[in-house]
Design a protein around this motif. Structure first.
Motif, PDB file in Angstrom:
ATOM      1  N   VAL A 220      46.934 -28.228  14.239  1.00 35.47           N
ATOM      2  CA  VAL A 220      47.616 -26.739  14.514  1.00 35.47           C
ATOM      3  C   VAL A 220      48.186 -27.030  13.937  1.00 35.47           C
ATOM      4  N   ARG A 221      48.754 -24.693  14.131  1.00 30.56           N
ATOM      5  CA  ARG A 221      49.845 -23.986  12.766  1.00 30.56           C
ATOM      6  C   ARG A 221      50.901 -23.963  13.463  1.00 30.56           C
ATOM      7  N   PRO A 222      51.666 -23.454  13.273  1.00 33.80           N
ATOM      8  CA  PRO A 222      52.732 -22.902  14.287  1.00 33.80           C
ATOM      9  C   PRO A 222      52.502 -21.860  13.754  1.00 33.80           C
ATOM     10  N   LYS A 228      56.489 -12.664   9.163  1.00 39.53           N
ATOM     11  CA  LYS A 228      57.022 -13.097   7.845  1.00 39.53           C
ATOM     12  C   LYS A 228      56.942 -11.244   7.476  1.00 39.53           C
ATOM     13  N   GLY A 229      58.282 -11.153   7.250  1.00 38.40           N
ATOM     14  CA  GLY A 229      59.470 -10.136   6.411  1.00 38.40           C
ATOM     15  C   GLY A 229      60.736  -9.957   7.745  1.00 38.40           C
ATOM     16  N   ARG A 233      64.265 -17.527   8.823  1.00 43.75           N
ATOM     17  CA  ARG A 233      63.583 -18.673   8.495  1.00 43.75           C
ATOM     18  C   ARG A 233      62.876 -19.135   8.882  1.00 43.75           C
ATOM     19  N   VAL A 234      61.320 -18.944   7.541  1.00 37.84           N
ATOM     20  CA  VAL A 234      60.090 -19.904   8.527  1.00 37.84           C
ATOM     21  C   VAL A 234      59.849 -21.282   7.827  1.00 37.84           C
ATOM     22  N   ASP A 235      59.670 -22.424   7.620  1.00 38.43           N
ATOM     23  CA  ASP A 235      59.266 -23.184   6.906  1.00 38.43           C
ATOM     24  C   ASP A 235      59.073 -24.436   7.519  1.00 38.43           C
ATOM     25  N   ASP A 236      57.179 -24.774   7.720  1.00 41.09           N
ATOM     26  CA  ASP A 236      56.787 -25.431   8.823  1.00 41.09           C
ATOM     27  C   ASP A 236      56.890 -25.316  10.070  1.00 41.09           C
ATOM     28  N   ARG A 270      59.388 -31.095  14.180  1.00 44.09           N
ATOM     29  CA  ARG A 270      58.427 -30.609  14.608  1.00 44.09           C
ATOM     30  C   ARG A 270      57.105 -30.868  15.554  1.00 44.09           C
ATOM     31  N   VAL A 271      57.753 -30.958  16.697  1.00 46.81           N
ATOM     32  CA  VAL A 271      57.119 -32.073  17.214  1.00 46.81           C
ATOM     33  C   VAL A 271      55.653 -31.134  18.876  1.00 46.81           C
TER      34      VAL A 271
END
Ligand code: FAD
Length: 385
Positions: A220-222, A228-229, A233-236, A270-271
């Motif tokens: 899966v992806r978070p 976005k924008g 802050r997002v990083d994985d 990230r679990v």
């Protein structure tokens, strides 16, 4: 305000009320359902034992304004943009979970994340159906278990050199290979899927895997694209500190979508497991209400596959030493411990040995050293209490 009506979302509301918050709470959820549990989707629901897994939480008593079928689209300081318009907030919990990765190709591919996914797949698991499962990870193994039990002809296609290779490493994962054969499931290792076609899979090698039903279980992806924008802050996943605070004031994040700083392991984690969605919201709520609570658990999860209860607690690093507890070729019940260079328990995996995982988790928590000679002896507890 809470965005994401899954387990982490509902637990955040419970925690806010439990901690005395009496203000207004709005729950924004993209799905049209009240919050429900996902672990049974690949177990009891697929096996036909239940149709509903709604979380046992009285949202009316919690005095929540429910906005279901509503997706968050963007975030500014104090304003949440949704498909139904803008909403102002004083404090915000991000709990938008994760979404399954899909493969290329024109053929129909099932994924397993929502109750609709589970019910649609279950309908197709009929005796004799040729089912191709892509990925021998946690979800793939559980789907294969249910499909084999339903009398389907199941092939599992895995890119790695063993099942669970990504999660546990091939040396441990290979000890589960025999479970597939015993269940009558064909396991193809080292096979990369090129495309999903209307009549099955085409592998990168050009080989074909004919199938009536294709299930993709490759991770899966978070679910954070909507941020976005924004100033978050997002990083994985959403980056949060040990208090689960994001980079935007008065905004916290929990569950599958959050990547938190673990003091204990000195790294970002990230679990994507149930226990994290259950426990982290209490700290997030405390933080939103001005407290300084720290989230620093020993991660835990379980999986039920091929008649085995598999449980894991801890966090392993590449350099940790693997010690077998029992002989998986001979013993039905076995475990693996990962020890650090100075013989501290980093993580434990157990197969039908629930006591080991309970004790192991406490030992990881306490940071105690173990005697490796004792660890290998499954007749003795990991350490004296
Ligand atoms: P989710 O449960 O994904 O909830 C997030 C919610 O947010 C969803 O309803 C989603 O629709 C919504 N959302 C997303 N984007 C938006 C948006 N922009 N606006 C509004 N709403 C949005 N863990 C274990 O430990 N053991 C198991 O055996 C196990 N089995 C599992 C089996 C399956 C089939 C699945 C899918 C998961 C399993 N898990 C298991 C993992 C566990 O269920 C998850 O870790 C847990 O559900 C995470 O909860 P969450 O609330 O963070 O995210």
């Amino acid at each position: 305000m809470v965005v994401g009506a899954g387990l982490a979302g509902v637990r955040s509301i419970e925690a806010l009320r439990f901690r005395g918050f009496t203000g207004r709470i709005t729950l924004i959820g993209e799905e049209h359902h009240r919050p429900y549990d996902r672990p049974p989707l690949s177990k009891a629901v697929l096996l036909g034992e239940t149709d509903s897994t709604v979380v046992d939480s009285d949202l009316d008593a919690l005095d929540v304004r429910l906005c279901l079928g509503t997706a968050a689209k963007g975030l500014r300081d104090g304003v949440l943009e949704t498909t139904e318009g803008e909403l102002e907030y004083d404090g915000l919990v991000i709990a938008t979970g994760a979404t399954p990765i899909r493969l290329r190709g024109e053929g129909r591919q099932h994924v397993l994340r929502t109750i609709e996914d589970a019910l649609a797949l279950r309908e197709r698991l009929v005796p004799g159906a040729r089912v191709a499962v892509v990925g021998a990870g946690w979800i793939g193994a559980e789907v294969a278990t249910a499909a084999a039990r339903a009398g389907c002809a199941v092939t599992v296609v895995e890119a790695g050199e063993s099942p669970l290779a990504v999660a546990l490493g091939p040396a441990v994962g290979s000890h589960t290979t025999g479970w597939y054969a015993q269940a009558g499931v064909e396991l193809r290792l080292g096979a990369l899927v090129g495309t999903v076609d209307p009549d099955g899979l085409t592998l990168m090698s050009g080989a074909r895997v004919p199938a009536d039903v294709v299930v993709t279980g490759v991770g899966v992806r978070p679910a954070v694209d909507w941020l976005k924008g924004s100033a978050v802050r997002v990083d994985d996943g959403v980056v949060v500190d040990e208090h689960l605070r994001t980079s935007l004031p008065n905004v916290v994040a929990v569950g599958d979508c959050a990547s938190w700083w673990s003091r204990r392991f000195g790294s970002r984690l990230r679990v994507e497991h149930w226990d994290t969605a259950l426990q982290a919201p209490d700290v997030a709520a405390a933080t939103l209400l001005g407290g300084e609570a720290v989230y620093d658990p020993v991660p835990y999860f379980w999986s039920e596959q091929f008649g085995h209860m598999v449980q894991f607690a801890g966090h392993r690093e590449a350099g940790d030493r693997m010690v077998l507890r029992g002989d998986p070729r001979r013993d039905a019940k076995w475990a693996v411990c990962w020890l650090t260079a100075d013989d501290r328990l980093a993580a434990v995996l157990t197969v039908d040995r629930p006591r080991d995982v309970v004790q192991g988790r406490k030992i990881v928590e306490g940071g105690q050293r173990l005697d490796p000679l004792r660890v290998v002896d499954p007749a003795r507890p990991l350490r004296d209490c």
